[in-house]
Structures are given as C-alpha cells and as structure tokens.
Enzyme design. Structure first.
Site, mmCIF file in Angstrom:
data_model
loop_
_atom_site.group_PDB
_atom_site.id
_atom_site.type_symbol
_atom_site.label_atom_id
_atom_site.label_comp_id
_atom_site.label_asym_id
_atom_site.label_seq_id
_atom_site.Cartn_x
_atom_site.Cartn_y
_atom_site.Cartn_z
ATOM 1 N N HIS A 233 -6.293 6.979 12.407
ATOM 2 C CA HIS A 233 -5.828 5.589 12.308
ATOM 3 C C HIS A 233 -4.361 5.487 11.879
ATOM 4 O O HIS A 233 -3.918 4.452 11.404
ATOM 5 C CB HIS A 233 -6.719 4.792 11.346
ATOM 6 C CG HIS A 233 -8.089 4.508 11.889
ATOM 7 N ND1 HIS A 233 -9.137 4.078 11.107
ATOM 8 C CD2 HIS A 233 -8.586 4.599 13.154
ATOM 9 C CE1 HIS A 233 -10.218 3.907 11.859
ATOM 10 N NE2 HIS A 233 -9.907 4.229 13.109
ATOM 11 N N ALA B 241 -17.905 10.781 -4.172
ATOM 12 C CA ALA B 241 -17.334 11.909 -3.436
ATOM 13 C C ALA B 241 -16.733 12.946 -4.377
ATOM 14 O O ALA B 241 -16.878 14.155 -4.172
ATOM 15 C CB ALA B 241 -16.272 11.402 -2.462
ATOM 16 N N LEU C 271 -21.259 6.657 -1.426
ATOM 17 C CA LEU C 271 -21.732 5.980 -2.633
ATOM 18 C C LEU C 271 -23.018 5.214 -2.385
ATOM 19 O O LEU C 271 -23.807 4.982 -3.296
ATOM 20 C CB LEU C 271 -20.639 5.016 -3.118
ATOM 21 C CG LEU C 271 -20.673 4.540 -4.554
ATOM 22 C CD1 LEU C 271 -20.712 5.708 -5.534
ATOM 23 C CD2 LEU C 271 -19.469 3.651 -4.835
ATOM 24 N N ASN D 58 -8.287 7.487 7.036
ATOM 25 C CA ASN D 58 -7.384 6.978 5.997
ATOM 26 C C ASN D 58 -5.929 7.127 6.407
ATOM 27 O O ASN D 58 -5.546 8.117 7.035
ATOM 28 C CB ASN D 58 -7.619 7.708 4.676
ATOM 29 C CG ASN D 58 -9.022 7.494 4.157
ATOM 30 O OD1 ASN D 58 -9.706 6.567 4.593
ATOM 31 N ND2 ASN D 58 -9.463 8.336 3.242
ATOM 32 N N ARG E 6 0.831 -1.214 0.000
ATOM 33 C CA ARG E 6 0.000 0.000 0.000
ATOM 34 C C ARG E 6 0.863 1.261 0.000
ATOM 35 O O ARG E 6 0.517 2.264 -0.622
ATOM 36 C CB ARG E 6 -0.956 -0.037 1.193
ATOM 37 C CG ARG E 6 -2.032 -1.113 0.978
ATOM 38 C CD ARG E 6 -2.893 -1.302 2.174
ATOM 39 N NE ARG E 6 -3.587 -0.094 2.555
ATOM 40 C CZ ARG E 6 -4.091 0.118 3.766
ATOM 41 N NH1 ARG E 6 -3.953 -0.790 4.717
ATOM 42 N NH2 ARG E 6 -4.718 1.226 4.040
HETATM 43 C C1 BJW Z 1 -17.479 5.889 -1.812
HETATM 44 C C2 BJW Z 1 -16.829 5.866 -3.031
HETATM 45 C C3 BJW Z 1 -16.793 7.070 -3.722
HETATM 46 C C4 BJW Z 1 -16.698 3.910 -2.269
HETATM 47 N N1 BJW Z 1 -17.369 8.149 -3.184
HETATM 48 N N2 BJW Z 1 -18.053 6.965 -1.306
HETATM 49 C C5 BJW Z 1 -18.012 -4.730 18.660
HETATM 50 C C6 BJW Z 1 -18.891 -3.671 18.559
HETATM 51 C C7 BJW Z 1 -18.444 -2.357 18.438
HETATM 52 C C8 BJW Z 1 -17.084 -2.075 18.387
HETATM 53 C C9 BJW Z 1 -16.217 -3.135 18.488
HETATM 54 C C10 BJW Z 1 -16.669 -4.444 18.609
HETATM 55 N N3 BJW Z 1 -15.578 -5.251 18.673
HETATM 56 C C11 BJW Z 1 -14.465 -4.496 18.568
HETATM 57 C C12 BJW Z 1 -14.843 -3.199 18.452
HETATM 58 C C13 BJW Z 1 -13.940 -2.022 18.294
HETATM 59 C C14 BJW Z 1 -13.285 -2.022 16.920
HETATM 60 C C15 BJW Z 1 -14.362 -2.076 15.845
HETATM 61 O O1 BJW Z 1 -14.979 -1.090 15.503
HETATM 62 N N4 BJW Z 1 -14.566 -3.255 15.251
HETATM 63 C C16 BJW Z 1 -15.591 -3.421 14.217
HETATM 64 C C17 BJW Z 1 -15.115 -4.424 13.190
HETATM 65 C C18 BJW Z 1 -16.893 -3.816 14.904
HETATM 66 N N5 BJW Z 1 -12.535 -0.796 16.842
HETATM 67 C C19 BJW Z 1 -11.290 -0.726 17.269
HETATM 68 O O2 BJW Z 1 -10.701 -1.682 17.704
HETATM 69 C C20 BJW Z 1 -10.661 0.659 17.252
HETATM 70 N N6 BJW Z 1 -10.121 0.945 18.537
HETATM 71 C C21 BJW Z 1 -10.907 1.059 19.606
HETATM 72 O O3 BJW Z 1 -12.118 0.921 19.544
HETATM 73 O O4 BJW Z 1 -10.220 1.386 20.747
HETATM 74 C C22 BJW Z 1 -10.960 1.483 21.971
HETATM 75 C C23 BJW Z 1 -11.640 2.817 22.163
HETATM 76 C C24 BJW Z 1 -12.570 2.935 23.149
HETATM 77 C C25 BJW Z 1 -13.208 4.141 23.358
HETATM 78 C C26 BJW Z 1 -12.908 5.244 22.592
HETATM 79 C C27 BJW Z 1 -11.960 5.120 21.626
HETATM 80 C C28 BJW Z 1 -11.340 3.907 21.398
HETATM 81 C C29 BJW Z 1 -9.517 0.717 16.261
HETATM 82 C C30 BJW Z 1 -9.991 0.618 14.861
HETATM 83 C C31 BJW Z 1 -8.828 0.542 13.899
HETATM 84 C C32 BJW Z 1 -9.284 0.418 12.463
HETATM 85 N N7 BJW Z 1 -8.188 0.143 11.658
HETATM 86 C C33 BJW Z 1 -8.403 -0.029 10.212
HETATM 87 C C34 BJW Z 1 -7.110 -0.635 9.578
HETATM 88 C C35 BJW Z 1 -5.908 0.168 9.840
HETATM 89 C C36 BJW Z 1 -5.712 1.268 8.832
HETATM 90 C C37 BJW Z 1 -5.353 0.739 7.459
HETATM 91 O O5 BJW Z 1 -4.745 -0.321 7.330
HETATM 92 O O6 BJW Z 1 -5.681 1.438 6.504
HETATM 93 O O7 BJW Z 1 -8.763 1.223 9.618
HETATM 94 S S1 BJW Z 1 -9.745 -1.103 9.775
HETATM 95 C C38 BJW Z 1 -10.223 -0.239 8.353
HETATM 96 O O8 BJW Z 1 -11.583 0.182 8.533
HETATM 97 C C39 BJW Z 1 -9.347 1.031 8.305
HETATM 98 C C40 BJW Z 1 -10.376 2.088 8.023
HETATM 99 O O9 BJW Z 1 -9.903 3.358 8.455
HETATM 100 C C41 BJW Z 1 -11.592 1.603 8.761
HETATM 101 C C42 BJW Z 1 -12.890 2.175 8.275
HETATM 102 O O10 BJW Z 1 -13.150 1.772 6.940
HETATM 103 P P1 BJW Z 1 -13.825 2.807 5.940
HETATM 104 O O11 BJW Z 1 -12.932 3.942 5.716
HETATM 105 O O12 BJW Z 1 -15.199 3.104 6.400
HETATM 106 O O13 BJW Z 1 -13.839 1.951 4.576
HETATM 107 P P2 BJW Z 1 -14.936 0.923 4.055
HETATM 108 O O14 BJW Z 1 -14.305 0.151 2.956
HETATM 109 O O15 BJW Z 1 -15.537 0.143 5.160
HETATM 110 O O16 BJW Z 1 -16.081 1.859 3.457
HETATM 111 C C43 BJW Z 1 -15.874 2.684 2.318
HETATM 112 C C44 BJW Z 1 -17.173 3.399 1.998
HETATM 113 O O17 BJW Z 1 -16.929 4.287 0.924
HETATM 114 C C45 BJW Z 1 -18.288 2.434 1.546
HETATM 115 O O18 BJW Z 1 -19.483 2.739 2.244
HETATM 116 C C46 BJW Z 1 -18.445 2.746 0.054
HETATM 117 O O19 BJW Z 1 -19.789 2.649 -0.414
HETATM 118 C C47 BJW Z 1 -17.976 4.170 -0.011
HETATM 119 N N8 BJW Z 1 -17.409 4.549 -1.300
HETATM 120 N N9 BJW Z 1 -16.375 4.558 -3.257
HETATM 121 C C48 BJW Z 1 -18.015 8.028 -1.980
HETATM 122 N N10 BJW Z 1 -16.206 7.131 -4.932
#
Ligand code: BJW
Length: 266
Positions: A108, A248, A231, A91, A58
């Site tokens: 992140h 976007a 989207l 991102n 990446r």
């Molecule tokens: C378009 C488009 C175009 C396409 N125009 N749109 C159970 C319940 C609730 C929470 C948890 C749970 N178990 C665990 C958790 C917590 C966990 C979590 O949320 N897990 C879920 C799987 C449920 N979260 C964590 O662990 C986080 N830490 C945490 O919670 O710490 C404790 C805390 C407590 C209290 C306060 C604060 C903190 C850490 C999360 C780390 C996420 N890391 C990642 C990977 C690392 C980065 C990397 O490698 O890049 O981050 S995961 C991945 O998902 C990445 C992203 O930033 C993140 C979000 O994804 P994103 O950006 O939404 O992408 P997509 O692909 O999901 O969506 C894209 C969208 O764009 C789509 O809707 C398309 O339609 C759209 N789109 N083209 C407009 N042209």
C-alpha cells in the site's frame, strides 16, 4: 508438513504496540474522518489540504515511534530462515525495515515516499508535503521577519517542500500511498509468492480490505497451511487453519521461535 516457503502478511495491528493507531479500532478515526474518506483519489482531488494534513501528521508521528518485539521477531526470521520468505505489509510505516526486515513489499505504499503527478517519478520524502508549507518567495516591500523565516524552516526539515526533486514542479507531489480504487504495488510478485508458499501467516489485520483480505483463500487453495495472529478474530478468521488471539508483540516472538526451532526467549 515440511515448511520451506513462507509468506507473511501484516497490517496496522502489528504497529499498534509501537503507538501507531489502527484504522478500524476505537481510535481509528482521524479528526472525525474515516480512512475511507481521506484515502481515495477523489478525496485528494476534492480537498488536497485535508489529505496532505492526514499524511503529514502520520509522517511526523513516525519519527517518534520505534519497532516493537513483533517487528524484531520477523526481522530475525528473515535473517535466519534458509528458505523463501516474503513479508508483505499493508502498512505504510517503516517499522519493518527499521527492525531489519529485508525481504519486504509495501503493497500500500510508504509514508516516506513521494510521487510526482507531473513527471511520474517516485522518490524518498521526509517532512511535510502540504504545498502551503513552501516558504513564500520574497516580495518587494514585504519581507518575512527572521522569526517567520525560522517558523517556515521548521515546517520543512531537510528543505522538503512540495517541489519535485526530479522535475522541480511545485505542488504536484502526492503521498506515494495506494488509495481505495488504486492498484496495490507488486501484485504479480505477491501472487507468485502466495501460490508457491507452504505457510501463510496473517498478523494484525482486520481482513476488511481487498486484495489482501483474499490472500488466505489463494494460499489455502494452493495447499498452504494458514495461520492468523490477531487481537481478535479477523473478518475472514474461519478461512485460517489456526488462529492465535492476542497481542502481536507477545505472540509473534513465540511463533518465530517455534518456526526457528528455538525456545521462546528471542
Ligand atoms: C492487533 C493489535 C495488536 C490491534 N496485536 N493485532 C467491495 C467488495 C470487495 C472489495 C471492494 C469492494 N469495493 C471496493 C473494493 C476494493 C477495495 C476494498 O477492499 N474496499 C473495502 C473497504 C471493501 N480495495 C481497493 O480499492 C484496493 N485496490 C484494489 O482493489 O485494486 C483493484 C485490484 C483488483 C484485483 C487485484 C488487485 C487489485 C486498494 C486498497 C487500498 C487500501 N488503502 C488503505 C489506506 C492507505 C494506506 C494508509 O493510509 O495507511 O490501507 S485503507 C487502510 O486499510 C490501509 C490499510 O493498509 C488497510 C487495511 O487495514 P488493516 O491493516 O487491516 O487495519 P485495521 O485497523 O482494519 O485492522 C487492524 C487489526 O489489528 C484489527 O483486527 C485489530 O484487532 C488488530 N490489532 N492491535 C495484534 N497489538
């Protein structure tokens, strides 16, 4: 309603039109792995080579893509908005700053940053991070040919290998990325900004990952107007006052022009 303070949350969808894959779309798998399998501290402990390969690929791809019209419009808004503004991106790419955004938090982490687990320092990082890209030390009686040397050097532009620039430890630098189970960066600052904003806008994120997925509820609870641009409707779509569905790169410039009180040709 008069708007003075704006918080914008962006996700992978804003960079999709630049050519970077989203996480949960049809192209969301990386060599058969879900992001949940490679973006955890456990995955890194279990198979560091796999996780380094994911981020090295990446980081390399980042050098081949450019910010798109949505990044440019948000940079313009940042430059011209007289009130408070905070762009919070999930991102790890650098397209917002390359477009010119200044009031920006990478909650992140960043692909272009490394974190040494030996001395706890963070620093900017270019090129691959996987330890096996270190050029082998010369061994008596077994020297590398000049073409082998060149091959290793190609793998480490600007001399980057997995050596900490601060403490010189070898093989302890990890991507400075927030993985599942780790605390996102600058949460206090983000929380304060959300609680104080009049307008919260979410762009290109599925709403699948917390805490970012919960920002809209906090903003609403504190009285902000809420807008999503995506989207497709996100998981938390019903929490927004307004949803604009589309790309976007097309919708963000139109929205920014509205906010700045101009016609859409920005
Ligand atoms: C378009 C488009 C175009 C396409 N125009 N749109 C159970 C319940 C609730 C929470 C948890 C749970 N178990 C665990 C958790 C917590 C966990 C979590 O949320 N897990 C879920 C799987 C449920 N979260 C964590 O662990 C986080 N830490 C945490 O919670 O710490 C404790 C805390 C407590 C209290 C306060 C604060 C903190 C850490 C999360 C780390 C996420 N890391 C990642 C990977 C690392 C980065 C990397 O490698 O890049 O981050 S995961 C991945 O998902 C990445 C992203 O930033 C993140 C979000 O994804 P994103 O950006 O939404 O992408 P997509 O692909 O999901 O969506 C894209 C969208 O764009 C789509 O809707 C398309 O339609 C759209 N789109 N083209 C407009 N042209």
């Amino acid at each position: 309603m008069t708007i003075r303070n704006i918080v914008i949350l962006t996700g992978a969808g804003i960079s999709a039109e630049s050519g970077l894959a989203t996480f949960r779309g049809p192209d969301g798998l990386w060599e058969g792995h879900r992001v949940e399998d490679v973006a955890t501290p456990e995955a890194f402990r279990h198979d560091p080579a796999l996780v380094h390969a994911f981020y090295d690929a990446r980081r390399e791809r980042l050098g081949t893509v450019e910010p798109n019209a949505a990044h440019a419009a948000l940079a313009l808004l940042d430059a011209e908005w007289p009130g408070e503004l905070l762009l919070v991106t999930q991102n790890v790419d650098d397209l917002h700053e390359r477009a010119g955004s200044k009031r920006l938090i990478h909650m992140h982490g960043e692909l272009t940053s490394g974190w040494c687990l030996a001395c706890d320092e963070r620093f900017s990082w270019e090129g691959p991070m996987a330890p096996q890209t270190v050029r082998p030390e010369p061994v008596e009686g077994l020297s590398l040919s000049s073409s082998e040397m060149q091959a290793f050097d190609k793998l480490r532009p600007n001399g980057s290998v997995n050596v900490c620039p601060s403490c010189r430890a070898i093989g302890h630098v990890r991507p400075d990325i927030v993985w599942f189970g780790e605390m996102p960066y600058e949460m206090e600052r983000i929380d304060d900004a959300i609680r104080g904003c009049d307008l919260f806008v979410s762009i290109g994120t599925s709403g699948a990952v917390y805490p970012a997925a919960g920002f809209v509820q906090i903003a609403r609870y504190c009285g902000a107007r809420t807008l999503e641009i995506n989207l497709e409707p996100s998981i938390g779509s019903t929490s927004f006052d307004e949803s604009r569905i589309g790309k976007a790169g097309e919708l963000v410039p139109v929205w920014v022009a509205e906010v700045l009180g101009r016609n859409a040709a920005i």
